[in-house]
Motif scaffolding. Sequence first.
Motif: not given
Length: 89
Positions: A15-19, A36-38, A47-48
């Motif tokens: 699980l990747t979260t981008a602020h 963003w979370q994916e 993906v990011l």
Amino acid sequence: MVSKEFRQQIEGYGLTTAHILYRIPDHPGVLQTFIWQEYDLAPRFPVLTGFLEFWKRELDGPLHSVRVAHSRLIKPAEFRAVNGVLTLH
């Protein structure tokens, strides 16, 4: 049927979260936040990276900064194959 997200986790996705901080086009001195979370693969984060390329190409708000957090939800020590059948009466 196994969910897509579970299959991705077994394949190594986490699980990747981008602020994301970006500038509002009409007011460049003002920063806005987007979360963003994916599921994505560290450390390359394809993906990011694709999402950020889309942002730069299609959206007007220029990026200021991106802070990334990543965690594998299923770790190798937590997932193991079991050989055998347990029957309860």
